[in-house]
Design an enzyme around this catalytic site. Structure first.
Site, PDB file in Angstrom:
ATOM      1  N   GLY A   1       6.090  -4.250  -7.806  1.00 26.32           N
ATOM      2  CA  GLY A   1       6.884  -3.900  -6.629  1.00 26.32           C
ATOM      3  C   GLY A   1       6.042  -3.254  -5.548  1.00 26.32           C
ATOM      4  O   GLY A   1       4.825  -3.118  -5.669  1.00 26.32           O
TER       5      GLY A   1
ATOM      6  N   ASP B   1       5.115  -0.055  -4.045  1.00 27.79           N
ATOM      7  CA  ASP B   1       5.072   1.393  -4.277  1.00 27.79           C
ATOM      8  C   ASP B   1       6.146   1.858  -5.265  1.00 27.79           C
ATOM      9  O   ASP B   1       6.718   2.948  -5.109  1.00 27.79           O
ATOM     10  CB  ASP B   1       5.190   2.156  -2.934  1.00 27.79           C
TER      11      ASP B   1
ATOM     12  N   ASN C   1      -2.606   3.555  -7.259  1.00 26.29           N
ATOM     13  CA  ASN C   1      -2.548   3.485  -5.801  1.00 26.29           C
ATOM     14  C   ASN C   1      -2.058   4.824  -5.274  1.00 26.29           C
ATOM     15  O   ASN C   1      -1.213   5.467  -5.900  1.00 26.29           O
ATOM     16  CB  ASN C   1      -1.571   2.376  -5.374  1.00 26.29           C
ATOM     17  N   THR C   2      -2.609   5.230  -4.150  1.00 27.78           N
ATOM     18  CA  THR C   2      -2.109   6.445  -3.513  1.00 27.78           C
ATOM     19  C   THR C   2      -1.332   6.060  -2.259  1.00 27.78           C
ATOM     20  O   THR C   2      -1.768   5.222  -1.461  1.00 27.78           O
ATOM     21  CB  THR C   2      -3.248   7.453  -3.227  1.00 27.78           C
ATOM     22  N   HIS C   3      -0.146   6.654  -2.129  1.00 27.72           N
ATOM     23  CA  HIS C   3       0.781   6.298  -1.056  1.00 27.72           C
ATOM     24  C   HIS C   3       1.171   7.561  -0.279  1.00 27.72           C
ATOM     25  O   HIS C   3       1.499   8.579  -0.892  1.00 27.72           O
ATOM     26  CB  HIS C   3       2.023   5.637  -1.668  1.00 27.72           C
TER      27      HIS C   3
HETATM   28  C1  GAR Z   1      -3.982   7.075   2.907  1.00 25.14           C
HETATM   29  O1  GAR Z   1      -3.113   8.037   3.433  1.00 25.14           O
HETATM   30  C2  GAR Z   1      -3.244   6.162   1.950  1.00 25.14           C
HETATM   31  O2  GAR Z   1      -2.253   6.805   1.218  1.00 25.14           O
HETATM   32  C3  GAR Z   1      -2.655   5.166   2.891  1.00 25.14           C
HETATM   33  O3  GAR Z   1      -3.677   4.898   3.812  1.00 25.14           O
HETATM   34  C4  GAR Z   1      -4.451   6.093   3.978  1.00 25.14           C
HETATM   35  C5  GAR Z   1      -5.900   5.715   3.815  1.00 25.14           C
HETATM   36  O4  GAR Z   1      -6.739   6.726   4.267  1.00 25.14           O
HETATM   37  N1  GAR Z   1      -2.212   3.993   2.197  1.00 25.14           N
HETATM   38  C6  GAR Z   1      -1.102   3.327   2.480  1.00 25.14           C
HETATM   39  O5  GAR Z   1      -0.375   3.615   3.395  1.00 25.14           O
HETATM   40  C7  GAR Z   1      -0.836   2.153   1.573  1.00 25.14           C
HETATM   41  N2  GAR Z   1       0.540   1.762   1.682  1.00 25.14           N
HETATM   42  P1  GAR Z   1      -8.304   6.657   3.991  1.00 25.14           P
HETATM   43  O6  GAR Z   1      -8.765   5.248   4.363  1.00 25.14           O
HETATM   44  O7  GAR Z   1      -8.888   7.685   4.913  1.00 25.14           O
HETATM   45  O8  GAR Z   1      -8.541   6.968   2.541  1.00 25.14           O
END
Ligand code: GAR
Length: 207
Positions: free
Chosen positions: A149, A151, A113-115
């Site tokens: 958990g 993140d 996952n990317t946060h």
């Molecule tokens: C990204 O910045 C990602 O990290 C975040 O939503 C955005 C999606 O952008 N995710 C979260 O906040 C999850 N907790 P995108 O739809 O343009 O890829």
């Protein structure tokens, strides 16, 4: 996880604009990247992330929580949909739902996952807004292997991004996303090509 087949099969989960998905799609166009997006899943209709997949000719599926009688049923259905595409790695790229026990068990250690924050700071749905409200001078993005958990999983990579004095949440998040996309592409590629291990929370590339 040893790399067993090439290219590695990615299922990407999205909830919004899908710019991280697009960065992966663009990278996967080069065969030397070592991965291919085999499907894109979402928890809602009508989002640009799904349109990006359609334009790339990639199969999509939507599993909305509200379509199921319980969160567990949704989780199970989502896991079934993902499993049908036999992914090596599941990439949660702006997917705004926490997956449950069934999903985690079936793809254990293979979900990233990317946060948009530097973990362990500012977990949850509002990473850029929380960083801004706290007044930090540096924030960023974190790629991690998903655990039970919020993140909290083992960290694959992080990138730092400055907070400017006059930033609002949107400006800060956009700056983070530029760095985040590059980090995601670089590190998912390495995971696919080199494999990775996790020992005592330390994620290392290589079989
Ligand atoms: C990204 O910045 C990602 O990290 C975040 O939503 C955005 C999606 O952008 N995710 C979260 O906040 C999850 N907790 P995108 O739809 O343009 O890829």
């Amino acid at each position: 996880m040893p790399t067993t087949r090439s290219p590695q099969r990615l299922v990407v989960l999205v909830s919004g604009s899908g710019t991280n998905l697009q960065a992966l799609l663009d990278a996967c166009a080069d065969p030397s990247y070592g991965a291919t997006v085999v499907a894109v899943g979402a928890d809602r209709d009508g989002i640009e992330g799904l349109a990006r997949a359609d334009r790339a000719g990639i199969p999509t599926f939507v599993r909305k929580v509200g379509q199921f009688s319980s969160r567990d049923d949704w989780d199970h259905a989502l896991a079934d949909s993902v499993a049908a595409f036999e992914p090596d790695l599941v990439v949660s790229a702006g997917f705004m739902k926490l997956v449950g026990e069934d999903f985690l068990g079936r793809f254990a250690g293979r979900i990233v996952n990317t946060h948009p924050a530097l973990s362990p700071s500012f977990p949850g749905m509002h990473g850029p807004a929380d960083a801004l409200a706290y007044g930090v001078k540096v924030t960023g993005a974190t790629l991690f292997v998903v655990d039970g958990g919020v993140d909290t999983g083992p960290i694959v990579a992080q990138v730092a991004v400055p907070v400017e004095d006059d930033d609002d949440t949107e400006e800060l998040h956009e700056r983070i996303k530029v760095a985040e996309r590059q980090m995601l592409v670089e590190n998912v590629g390495r995971m696919a090509r080199e494999g990775f291990t996790i020992t005592d929370r330390k994620v290392r590339f290589g079989a």
